[in-house]
Design a protein around this motif. Structure first.
Motif, mmCIF file in Angstrom:
data_model
loop_
_atom_site.group_PDB
_atom_site.id
_atom_site.type_symbol
_atom_site.label_atom_id
_atom_site.label_comp_id
_atom_site.label_asym_id
_atom_site.label_seq_id
_atom_site.Cartn_x
_atom_site.Cartn_y
_atom_site.Cartn_z
ATOM 1 N N VAL A 165 -6.181 -126.339 -24.863
ATOM 2 C CA VAL A 165 -5.683 -125.450 -25.918
ATOM 3 C C VAL A 165 -4.184 -125.773 -26.207
ATOM 4 O O VAL A 165 -3.419 -125.749 -25.432
ATOM 5 N N ILE A 166 -3.868 -125.690 -27.516
ATOM 6 C CA ILE A 166 -2.380 -125.778 -27.761
ATOM 7 C C ILE A 166 -1.993 -124.641 -28.820
ATOM 8 O O ILE A 166 -2.868 -124.239 -29.859
ATOM 9 N N LEU A 167 -0.909 -123.862 -28.181
ATOM 10 C CA LEU A 167 -0.435 -122.663 -28.843
ATOM 11 C C LEU A 167 0.647 -123.379 -30.047
ATOM 12 O O LEU A 167 1.633 -123.582 -29.631
ATOM 13 N N CYS A 168 0.374 -123.089 -31.308
ATOM 14 C CA CYS A 168 1.215 -123.518 -32.374
ATOM 15 C C CYS A 168 1.224 -122.285 -33.280
ATOM 16 O O CYS A 168 1.229 -122.412 -34.484
ATOM 17 N N THR A 169 1.581 -121.133 -32.694
ATOM 18 C CA THR A 169 1.554 -119.988 -33.569
ATOM 19 C C THR A 169 3.035 -119.587 -34.347
ATOM 20 O O THR A 169 2.896 -118.513 -34.996
ATOM 21 N N GLY A 170 3.876 -120.232 -34.141
ATOM 22 C CA GLY A 170 5.044 -119.932 -34.864
ATOM 23 C C GLY A 170 5.849 -119.032 -34.163
ATOM 24 O O GLY A 170 5.869 -118.501 -33.189
ATOM 25 N N SER A 171 6.920 -118.824 -34.925
ATOM 26 C CA SER A 171 7.907 -117.706 -34.611
ATOM 27 C C SER A 171 7.936 -117.023 -35.834
ATOM 28 O O SER A 171 9.394 -116.681 -36.362
ATOM 29 N N GLN A 172 7.107 -116.040 -35.721
ATOM 30 C CA GLN A 172 7.067 -115.198 -37.078
ATOM 31 C C GLN A 172 7.456 -113.670 -36.847
ATOM 32 O O GLN A 172 7.158 -112.947 -37.917
ATOM 33 N N LYS A 173 7.863 -113.421 -35.621
ATOM 34 C CA LYS A 173 8.169 -111.911 -35.508
ATOM 35 C C LYS A 173 9.416 -111.742 -36.323
ATOM 36 O O LYS A 173 10.548 -112.043 -35.788
ATOM 37 N N ALA A 174 9.439 -110.921 -37.329
ATOM 38 C CA ALA A 174 10.832 -110.745 -38.064
ATOM 39 C C ALA A 174 11.789 -109.955 -37.496
ATOM 40 O O ALA A 174 11.459 -108.949 -36.744
ATOM 41 N N ARG A 175 12.948 -110.380 -37.794
ATOM 42 C CA ARG A 175 14.149 -109.546 -37.195
ATOM 43 C C ARG A 175 14.193 -108.406 -38.457
ATOM 44 O O ARG A 175 14.332 -108.565 -39.529
ATOM 45 N N ASP A 176 14.398 -107.098 -37.816
ATOM 46 C CA ASP A 176 14.288 -105.997 -38.887
ATOM 47 C C ASP A 176 15.894 -105.715 -39.013
ATOM 48 O O ASP A 176 16.821 -106.151 -38.038
ATOM 49 N N LEU A 177 16.159 -104.507 -39.961
ATOM 50 C CA LEU A 177 17.454 -103.915 -39.921
ATOM 51 C C LEU A 177 17.223 -102.517 -39.685
ATOM 52 O O LEU A 177 17.441 -101.792 -40.844
ATOM 53 N N PRO A 178 17.361 -102.202 -38.418
ATOM 54 C CA PRO A 178 17.160 -100.650 -38.350
ATOM 55 C C PRO A 178 18.524 -99.773 -38.616
ATOM 56 O O PRO A 178 18.978 -99.489 -37.729
ATOM 57 N N PHE A 193 14.164 -114.452 -37.500
ATOM 58 C CA PHE A 193 13.008 -114.423 -36.752
ATOM 59 C C PHE A 193 13.324 -114.112 -34.989
ATOM 60 O O PHE A 193 14.255 -114.834 -34.798
ATOM 61 N N GLU A 194 12.427 -113.400 -34.588
ATOM 62 C CA GLU A 194 12.758 -113.142 -33.061
ATOM 63 C C GLU A 194 11.521 -113.704 -32.130
ATOM 64 O O GLU A 194 11.441 -113.243 -31.050
ATOM 65 N N GLY A 195 10.956 -114.676 -32.690
ATOM 66 C CA GLY A 195 10.363 -115.206 -31.705
ATOM 67 C C GLY A 195 8.790 -115.285 -31.911
ATOM 68 O O GLY A 195 8.303 -114.622 -33.071
ATOM 69 N N PRO A 196 7.802 -115.792 -31.218
ATOM 70 C CA PRO A 196 6.522 -115.387 -31.530
ATOM 71 C C PRO A 196 5.943 -114.301 -31.032
ATOM 72 O O PRO A 196 6.699 -113.336 -30.423
ATOM 73 N N GLU A 197 4.676 -113.876 -31.940
ATOM 74 C CA GLU A 197 4.200 -112.467 -31.835
ATOM 75 C C GLU A 197 3.399 -112.356 -30.207
ATOM 76 O O GLU A 197 3.033 -113.151 -29.780
ATOM 77 N N GLN A 198 3.544 -111.114 -29.810
ATOM 78 C CA GLN A 198 3.241 -110.834 -28.294
ATOM 79 C C GLN A 198 1.757 -110.746 -27.848
ATOM 80 O O GLN A 198 1.335 -111.390 -27.028
ATOM 81 N N GLN A 200 12.850 -120.725 -34.329
ATOM 82 C CA GLN A 200 12.513 -121.052 -35.645
ATOM 83 C C GLN A 200 13.612 -122.360 -35.891
ATOM 84 O O GLN A 200 14.581 -122.436 -35.349
ATOM 85 N N SER A 201 12.929 -123.276 -36.606
ATOM 86 C CA SER A 201 13.579 -124.607 -36.728
ATOM 87 C C SER A 201 13.087 -125.066 -38.026
ATOM 88 O O SER A 201 13.094 -124.529 -39.271
ATOM 89 N N LEU A 202 12.639 -126.446 -38.102
ATOM 90 C CA LEU A 202 12.219 -126.991 -39.591
ATOM 91 C C LEU A 202 11.103 -127.742 -39.462
ATOM 92 O O LEU A 202 10.475 -127.994 -38.300
ATOM 93 N N ILE A 203 10.456 -127.865 -40.383
ATOM 94 C CA ILE A 203 9.196 -128.810 -40.515
ATOM 95 C C ILE A 203 9.277 -130.018 -39.723
ATOM 96 O O ILE A 203 8.182 -130.313 -39.064
ATOM 97 N N VAL A 204 10.268 -130.741 -40.004
ATOM 98 C CA VAL A 204 10.427 -132.058 -39.151
ATOM 99 C C VAL A 204 10.334 -131.937 -37.846
ATOM 100 O O VAL A 204 9.741 -132.780 -37.116
#
Ligand SMILES: Cc1cc2nc3c(=O)[nH]c(=O)nc-3n(C[C@H](O)[C@H](O)[C@H](O)COP(=O)(O)OP(=O)(O)OC[C@H]3O[C@@H](n4cnc5c(N)ncnc54)[C@H](O)[C@@H]3O)c2cc1C
Ligand code: SF4
Length: 496
Positions: free
Chosen positions: A241-254, A419-424, A463-467
């Motif tokens: 299994v390969i986890l390629c789930t990105g880093s889409q946990k957004a940084r919010d502005l509380p 973003f703050e990393g992958p979702e938990q 969070q990085s680049l497509i390349v």
């Protein structure tokens, strides 16, 4: 090499862009096609450096310099100069699974470290890359490559962004049975929902997904692993299994007023805009039409929100950045071959300048509170200017500038501050350990703490680049192939 004296005789020609006033009336790509002759002229500028810094792919001063997938740039520059497009395509495809993506939206760290750029504008590497791959598709040179032999090994890839797609491509070509799980209704990750259509046409993404399907990769959409199907089921059904789930946990502005209607996260806004476009439904409730819009966050995601708001017919748009404006020329501590940290007008900013007659970016500004219209809706923002200075230890610190408060009318605010990393939930479902805000796995073997489970792309790297996602997808494929077969013949690079 290209033309021996080309770098002295020929000037860099910029990518041709559609007129900003016209292009904000539609969602088509803002860049216009270039002629073969123009690209041949640009290829002629390459000096075929003995040490081609354009493809070093290293991190210098915290930014990428040179191409992370080590594209064979001088070779295809020369082939394009000589009009040998098909050979150039073969060279390009050796190192890059998806040049149609990077040729459109990569920030081109290769150009920042091109040796010509020491004294002159760099070789137009990114445009040449795009021209080669576009010609490849146009001429019908790109056809499905169906693997001749199949192993009996199975691999599940979770997430269909560029990392997952690159890993799928490599492992499928190695003969394994690859299944990609994606929770969205379309494959592509941020290539599909994130990067807007005017930067990367969604037909270009879909074309590649269809090609991968024809080559044998299976895509299972609308399926969130960890909820629609359990981690145990996946592990039981696949050899790896390969986890390629990105880093889409957004940084919010509380800050005070965050709950008011009209304050949204960038990914929600951009995803909704692309979905409206693809389903031909312009009446999304989340639209900038006739509104005063403020985008908080000075990065590329923020710029994409600006361009989207312009196309939706915003009354006004402003973009806030906490950092001061970058210098026009490289600073003394940012010399070649490091990525040039210099002022530039992105496509979105050129468009906004045309429409509103000014650069809509506000630098060194911080939002302190959202102000309500009295009915839980948003009416304005309260801000203060910031000064960037050094403290006693020489570290950069931000301080509020006295008497610099301001109030900005706004009915729509987009938060694009990273973003703050992958979702938990997925990580917990697999029992995978984290290191800071990333999945813990070493570059090179990509192994997580769970047997047979690997991680790559933004989920591992941040969070990085497509390349970089393509680099990690290719490299994790080598690691998984080796894990499954005890050896690998897949190509690998020694990234630093
Ligand atoms: C708005 C925006 C614009 C950008 N523009 C550029 C640019 O111009 N150039 C550039 O080089 N980079 C750009 N980037 C960064 C780039 O898009 C990312 O670095 C890259 O897409 C990371 O690839 P990835 O495959 O690791 O993850 P992603 O592309 O994030 O893909 C991860 C995928 O995993 C899926 N997923 C997550 N959890 C699950 C689950 N449990 N089950 C099933 N599926 C799951 C997600 O739905 C997603 O499709 C941009 C980023 C953003 C946010
Ligand atoms: S650094 Fe620039 S000039 Fe040298 S080989 Fe690369 S593209 Fe050509």
């Amino acid at each position: 090499m290209g033309k021996a004296t080309g770098f002295m005789e020929i000037k860099r020609e910029q990518a041709i862009e559609r007129d900003p006033t016209d292009r904000i009336k539609d969602w088509k790509e803002y860049s216009a096609p270039f002629s073969d002759e123009m690209m041949q002229r640009q290829g002629a500028r390459c000096m075929d450096c003995a040490t081609p810094f354009c493809h070093i792919g290293m991190e210098i001063e915290g930014a990428t310099s040179g191409c992370p997938i080590h594209n064979l740039i001088p070779e295809w520059n020369d082939l394009v100069y000589k009009g040998k497009w098909k050979e150039a395509l073969a060279r390009l495809m050796k190192t890059n699974n998806f040049p149609e993506f990077t040729g459109r939206v990569c920030p081109a760290p290769c150009e920042g470290s091109c040796t010509v750029a020491i004294a002159d504008p760099a070789v137009a590497i990114k445009n040449i890359e795009r021209a080669i791959i576009d010609k490849g598709f146009e001429m019908g040179w790109i056809t499905p490559k169906i693997p001749q032999t199949r192993t009996k090994k199975t691999v599940a890839i979770i997430g269909s962004g560029p990392a997952g797609l690159a890993a799928a491509d490599q492992l499928n070509q190695a003969g394994h049975h690859v299944t990609v799980y994606e929770r969205s209704d379309r494959a592509g990750g941020l290539l599909m929902y994130g990067i807007p259509n005017m930067k990367l046409d969604k037909d270009v993404v879909t074309r590649r997904i269809k090609l991968l399907e024809k080559e044998g990769v299976t895509f299972i959409l609308n399926t969130e692993v960890g909820s629609d199907i359990s981690a145990e089921e996946i592990r039981a059904a696949f050899d790896s299994v390969i986890l390629c789930t990105g880093s889409q946990k957004a940084r919010d502005l509380p800050i005070p007023g965050r709950e008011y209607q009209g304050v949204h996260l960038a990914m929600d806004y951009l995803t909704q805009a692309t979905k409206s476009l693809l389903t031909n439904n312009p009446n999304s409730s989340l639209t900038a039409k006739d509104k005063d819009v403020i985008v908080i966050g000075g990065g590329d995601t923020g710029a994409d929100c600006v361009a989207t708001a312009l196309r939706q017919g915003a009354k006004s748009v402003n973009q806030f950045a906490i950092n001061p404006q970058l210098p026009i020329k490289r600073a003394d501590d940012n010399q070649w071959p490091a990525y040039p940290k210099v002022f530039s007008l992105e496509y979105a900013h050129k468009e906004a300048k045309e429409k509103y007659g000014k650069d809509i970016r506000e630098h060194a500004i911080q939002t302190k509170a959202f102000i309500t219209d009295g009915k839980d809706g948003l009416q304005a923002l309260y801000t203060v200017k910031m000064a960037k200075t050094r403290d006693q230890n020489g570290q950069f610190v931000y301080q509020e500038v006295p008497n610099s408060e301001d109030v900005w009318p706004a009915q729509l605010v987009i938060i694009a501050i990273g973003f703050e990393g992958p979702e938990q939930p997925l990580l917990e479902a697999f029992g995978v350990k984290q290191e800071g805000k990333r999945i813990a796995a070493q570059y090179g073997d990509f192994k997580t703490n769970v047997e047979g489970v690997f991680a790559a792309g933004d989920a591992r790297r941040g969070q990085s680049l497509i390349v970089w996602a393509i680099n990690e997808g290719r490299e994790v494929a080598c690691a998984v192939d080796h894990y499954l077969m005890g050896k690998t013949t897949l190509p690998t690079v020694q990234a630093v």
